[in-house]
Every structure is written in C-alpha cells, then in structure tokens.
Design a protein around this motif. Structure first.
Motif, short mmCIF file in Angstrom:
data_model
loop_
_atom_site.label_atom_id
_atom_site.label_comp_id
_atom_site.label_asym_id
_atom_site.label_seq_id
_atom_site.Cartn_x
_atom_site.Cartn_y
_atom_site.Cartn_z
N THR A 90 -20.40 -77.65 17.61
CA THR A 90 -22.00 -76.70 18.24
C THR A 90 -21.30 -75.27 17.66
O THR A 90 -20.30 -75.32 17.82
CB THR A 90 -20.54 -76.65 19.67
N VAL A 91 -22.65 -74.42 18.04
CA VAL A 91 -22.93 -73.43 17.17
C VAL A 91 -22.35 -72.27 18.77
O VAL A 91 -23.21 -72.39 18.89
CB VAL A 91 -23.74 -73.25 16.01
N LEU A 92 -21.43 -71.87 18.18
CA LEU A 92 -21.35 -70.77 19.63
C LEU A 92 -22.03 -68.96 19.33
O LEU A 92 -22.32 -68.97 17.86
CB LEU A 92 -19.78 -70.21 19.59
N PRO A 93 -22.11 -68.32 19.70
CA PRO A 93 -23.02 -67.14 19.66
C PRO A 93 -22.23 -66.17 18.37
O PRO A 93 -20.53 -66.85 18.18
CB PRO A 93 -22.89 -66.01 21.31
N LYS A 94 -22.76 -65.16 17.39
CA LYS A 94 -22.11 -64.83 16.85
C LYS A 94 -21.30 -63.62 17.48
O LYS A 94 -21.40 -63.62 18.14
CB LYS A 94 -23.21 -64.24 15.96
N GLU A 95 -20.06 -63.38 16.31
CA GLU A 95 -18.89 -62.44 16.98
C GLU A 95 -19.62 -60.80 17.02
O GLU A 95 -20.64 -61.03 15.75
CB GLU A 95 -17.90 -63.05 16.27
N LYS A 96 -18.60 -60.27 17.82
CA LYS A 96 -19.48 -58.78 17.18
C LYS A 96 -18.93 -58.33 16.26
O LYS A 96 -17.48 -58.87 15.67
CB LYS A 96 -17.90 -58.13 18.68
N GLY A 97 -20.28 -57.33 15.83
CA GLY A 97 -19.74 -56.97 14.05
C GLY A 97 -20.38 -57.98 13.49
O GLY A 97 -20.33 -57.83 11.98
N GLN A 98 -20.51 -58.99 14.04
CA GLN A 98 -20.82 -60.00 12.57
C GLN A 98 -22.34 -60.97 12.51
O GLN A 98 -23.19 -60.00 12.84
CB GLN A 98 -20.22 -62.10 12.86
N PRO A 99 -22.97 -60.41 10.92
CA PRO A 99 -24.57 -60.04 10.71
C PRO A 99 -24.64 -61.50 11.08
O PRO A 99 -24.27 -63.11 11.57
CB PRO A 99 -24.52 -59.65 9.11
N GLU A 100 -26.25 -61.54 11.34
CA GLU A 100 -26.99 -62.98 11.31
C GLU A 100 -26.48 -63.95 10.99
O GLU A 100 -26.44 -64.60 11.05
CB GLU A 100 -28.89 -62.65 12.18
N VAL A 101 -26.91 -63.62 9.24
CA VAL A 101 -26.65 -64.75 8.25
C VAL A 101 -25.49 -63.85 7.34
O VAL A 101 -26.25 -62.68 6.86
CB VAL A 101 -27.67 -65.15 7.58
N LYS A 102 -24.86 -64.63 7.12
CA LYS A 102 -23.31 -63.97 6.12
C LYS A 102 -24.52 -64.41 4.25
O LYS A 102 -25.30 -65.34 4.42
CB LYS A 102 -22.48 -64.64 5.95
#
Length: 566
Positions: A307-319
């Motif tokens: 299960t994938v959670l929403p991106k963390e604050k300040g994290q890019p959509e795709v690393k």
C-alpha cells in the motif's frame, strides 16, 4: 595548358611526346572516380565490401553477381561507432549448453521466486519512493542458478486504479535479479515478475541468428511475357549460383536474389516471404514451451503487493533512480502519463484530433505497427477520407485527406525484409530515401517504426538500417529544423515456438536498445511502445489493442500540439 615543377622548365601537356601519358592518366582518373563516387556521396557505403563495390551497377541495381564471391550478413567492417553501440547493448555471456540439453538444469519459473525488499527506513512506502524486489532464479530441480542472462520482465500495477508502470530489471550475473519500480500513485500496487526466456533459450536464439540468418526465407517472382520464375531472395544469401544484386545505390543497403535461369534481373515483379526453417538441435525446442518456461509468471515468496501512502512533505513526486533508463511514463486511470518530456494530453474526441492535425502533413514509414496508427486515425476521424490508390489492403502505400482542414496523412512500408504479404517490387522503398525526398517544415510530421521484421538477422543488420535512417533524419533536420520527427519503439508480443525463433522478445529488446542508442541526442521524440505495452494489463501483442493504441496516439498528438487542450 602547362605545368611547372620547381626549377624545371615549362612542359606542354599537349606535346605529342606526352599525349599517351596524359590520356592514360585521364582514363585512370575517370575510372577511379566512377568506382568511388558513391563512397564519396554516401557515408553508409564507406565500408561496403569489395563485392558490392565491384559488382554494383551504377545505372541499375540488377547486375548478376558471380557466385565465386562470398556474401553474408556482415557486408562491411564495423565502424568504431557501430562497435561502441554493439558493446553498449551486449547481453551477458552464459556457459556453453550441454549436448544434448538437460532441461532439469535450466531456469524454471515454477521453482523461482521474488521477494519484495523491506523499506530501508520508516517502515512505509510513499509516493516518490522506489520499490525493490529481489528475484532468485532456480532450475527444475529447485537449485539456485549461479549465472545470469535470463530475460526477466516486471511491472507494478493495480487493475482497479487502471495504473501500471514498467520495472527496470538488474542482472547481478549470479542467478539473482533486482526489479526496481518508482512509486507513482497512492493506494494498492502489485508486483508481477515474468520469465520470458531462460538464459539457455537465449543461447539458442543467439546461435540461430549467427548460424542461420536466412532461416526466414523470401522470394521474388520474375516475369517477362509468358515466362515466369520464382527464386529465393535475402540479405544473407549463400552464393551457390549467380545472384542479382539489388543493393540500394544511395543507402548501400544490400539485398540479393538468385538469378532466374531464363530471365534477366530487371524482370523482378514481386516480393514475398516463405515458410521459416529452423534447424534446432536435440531437445532445444524444450526451452521454448509456453506455460512451462516461456513467458511464465514467477511467484512471490511472501506478499506480492504493498500500500502506497501520499508523498511526504517536501518529497518530489518521483525521485531520480540509480537504475537507468528510468520508465518513460505510467498509466493512471487508464491514461498514459509521461515522466519527463512533453505533458501528455487526452485527445478524446475527433474534433480535438482534427484541430491538432489541421494544416499538417503526416508521413508514416515502417512496418505494420505504424500502419496500425494510420488505420486508427482513419477509424476515429470521420472527415479523414482514404484516397483510393488501388494499393493492396495490407501493403500500401496509403493516403488519407481531410480537404476542409487541409490534413494529409500518408503511410508507406519500408524496404526488405518485409514479411506480411506479397508486395510489388517497385514499392520497396528505403525509409532513408523517402526522408531525403521530404522538404520538411513546421507543418510536417514524420513518424517512423522500423523493427518488427529484423529479428532473425544479426543485430548488426538492424543497426546498419538504423544508422542509414539516422543520417537521413539529420539531413532532414539540417534543411528544415522545425520538422517534427517521432519514432515508435519496439514492443513485446505473444510468443509461440515458431515466433520465438525469429521474433522473440529477446530479439526485440536488443533492437529497442539499439534504436535508443542510435537516436540518443537527436532532436527526435520517442513513443515508448515497450513501456506502454509492458505497463498495461492487456496481453502482449505485436499489434497492441485499441486502448494502448489510443494512448500512443495521445502521445504523438501531444508532440504535435504541445499546448493543445483536449
């Protein structure tokens, strides 16, 4: 006319004493120039063998070639650029196969497993993270393999969300592999790993290509009056009898037919393919069994989904991934979203497509996978009418016109090898030559797809064709820099024993890598058919199903009309 050399006195060249010498020099110079003029004008033939140079007729490409010469698929020494490209796509070497083959020591998907690796920190997955799965290949006795070279593919998907992305598989050369996936959507994501071919099967495919490059047979009908003959043709044709040389004078692309016994070489009428001939060794066919060891899923050791959670604050959509190349895009709610490059818009109705193509000329060249795009546009645009050129249904050339919007869409197949139907010999046009006939400009779109008919040949043959097209693309962009050039890449397909031996996904993957390497750095755009087919839940097919084609056309139209809002 006179010459001067240092302190020597003037000498008239027209003095009778020197006339014979002068005439000899002139004749030799003309002969030398005639012999080499094609080499000066066309880099593609700079390294064509002496066979081609000696027997290539400068006015017609139909000169019989004496059978004392050896002709094979190589045709020329590899240039440094070609060698570098080949090295960049080299497949891992594997141990020599035992004779006869023992299936029990080969890769078995039923005994192999994959394991989702734990999160390195935090214990949870978020959008923007990467997921890794470790794959262990075992043989039919359940023993771990200790070398690589298997063809393994992977995807991360969720049918409910209409989401999917292709994974990148890293071969550790010890029987283990890592599949890496970017996490791009919230919610459920399931890992799917497939063994396409065991390494032992790939060794057979490699041997067949090197030893039997002409196992796909081609023929031509020759006719004059009431006399007709059918003879074998190919790019790799053993010179057991006199040959007709149809090497293209501009590109240097070779093609040969055996000379008919009672007809001349210039009476060639048609081109078509015969039945494939595969000379497999004992038990080699056991390496290509659907449902056993060819395109079979590998089970998970443990859970196969997360299960994938929403991106963390300040994290890019795709690393940015350390595994290259990164995926070209992914599906979400059934629509393709590009990762980098132009934003893909949805052209969901005929008016949006027609508006984008207004005042455009679209040239499509290649195999039937690009003809499929031509057919798609004709099926969804009611005002785009196909002009009757009286071409064969599956052959072409084809042309469709929307007079009100000034839209012209054209399709032409590439030159040999072609495998799908009988085609008139005079319709066999090389793509590079067609590109040289295009003026180009901001209202011109060129779409290319050349790959599906080259699987049975050594990759050098396909590479030579790509480099010929590359040079023509560069010439086109030099004279008309605002011309849009779009290239459709190769894609996976359904496999049977017969198809695998000539058009396996392994051959296709090699071609796909070669194409990307050849056109890297050029002002061209790719429609990544490999990723778009692999990431989708629909079955792999040589001609992908309409939902995938619709997404491919959306990518194409987004390149043509990057600001268009559909």
């Amino acid at each position: 006319m006179e010459i001067r050399a240092g302190k020597w006195r003037k000498v008239s060249l027209f003095c009778p004493k020197y006339t014979a010498v002068f005439l000899f020099l002139v004749v030799f110079a003309v002969y030398f120039l005639q012999r080499n003029i094609n080499l000066l004008e066309t880099p593609a033939v700079a390294n064509v063998t002496a066979v081609h140079q000696l027997f290539q007729n400068k006015t017609t490409p139909t000169t019989p070639v004496p059978n004392r010469q050896h002709i094979n698929c190589s045709h020329h020494q590899l240039l440094p650029e070609e060698r570098r490209l080949l090295d960049s796509i080299a497949w891992p070497e594997t141990p020599r196969l035992p004779v006869p083959i023992s299936l029990k020591t080969t890769s078995d998907p039923a005994h192999s497993t994959f394991t989702i690796l734990p999160v390195r920190a935090g214990g949870q997955w978020h959008v923007g993270d990467e997921l890794e799965a470790l794959i262990q290949i075992r043989d039919f006795q359940g023993r771990p393999k200790h070398f690589g070279g298997d063809l393994v593919i992977a995807r991360l998907h969720d049918r409910t969300l209409g989401a999917g992305v292709a994974g990148r598989v890293v071969d550790h050369l010890n029987g283990s592999y890592t599949a890496v996936f970017p996490l791009l959507w919230e919610g459920r994501a399931q890992v799917e790993v497939t063994l396409v071919h065991p390494s032992e099967a790939i060794s057979v495919l490699h041997r067949l290509t090197m030893e039997q490059p002409n196992r796909l047979s081609y023929f031509s009908l020759f006719r004059s009056g009431s006399v007709s003959e059918t003879v074998a043709c190919n790019e790799c044709l053993p010179p057991t009898q006199p040959l007709c040389n149809y090497t293209d004078l501009h590109t240097g692309e070779p093609w040969f037919c055996y000379k008919p016994k009672n007809l001349s070489c210039d009476t060639r009428i048609t081109h078509f393919r015969g039945s494939p001939k595969h000379n497999l060794m004992a038990k080699e066919e056991t390496l290509f069994r659907s449902g056993v060891n060819m395109k079979v899923s590998i089970r998970a050791s443990g859970c196969n989904n997360i299960t994938v959670l929403p991106k963390e604050k300040g994290q890019p959509e795709v690393k940015s991934s350390t595994v290259k190349p990164e995926p070209a895009g992914y599906y979400y709610q059934g629509a393709w979203r590009a990762l980098g490059g132009a934003t893909v818009h949805q052209f969901n109705n005929p008016s949006a497509i027609s508006q984008c193509l207004t005042d455009k000329v679209v040239h499509m060249y290649g195999d039937s996978t690009i003809r499929q795009w031509f057919e798609y546009l004709n099926s969804v645009l009611p005002d785009l009418k196909e002009f009757n050129l009286h071409s064969a249904k599956r052959t072409g050339p084809f042309m469709s016109v929307d007079m009100a919007r000034n839209i012209l869409v054209k399709y032409r197949p590439h030159a040999p090898p072609l495998s799908w139907t009988v085609i008139p010999a005079n319709e066999l046009h090389y793509v590079a030559n067609e590109l040289d006939g295009i003026v180009g400009g901001s209202r011109t779109v060129v779409v290319l797809s050349v790959w599906a008919h080259f699987g049975s040949y050594p990759i050098e043959v396909y590479l030579r064709r790509l480099l010929s097209i590359r040079r023509a693309v560069l010439r086109l962009l030099d004279r008309a820099p605002d011309t849009l050039v779009v290239i459709r890449t190769a894609n996976l397909r359904a496999l049977t024993l017969g198809i695998a031996l000539t058009n396996s996904d392994w051959y296709t993957l090699q071609q796909d890598r070669a194409l990307r390497a050849v056109f890297k750095g050029l002002n061209v755009h790719l429609v990544d058919a490999w990723d778009m087919v692999l990431a989708h839940h629909l079955p792999h097919e040589i001609h992908p199903r309409p939902p995938i084609i619709k997404n491919m056309i959306d990518v194409l139209l987004s390149y043509i009309c990057p600001q268009e809002k559909a």
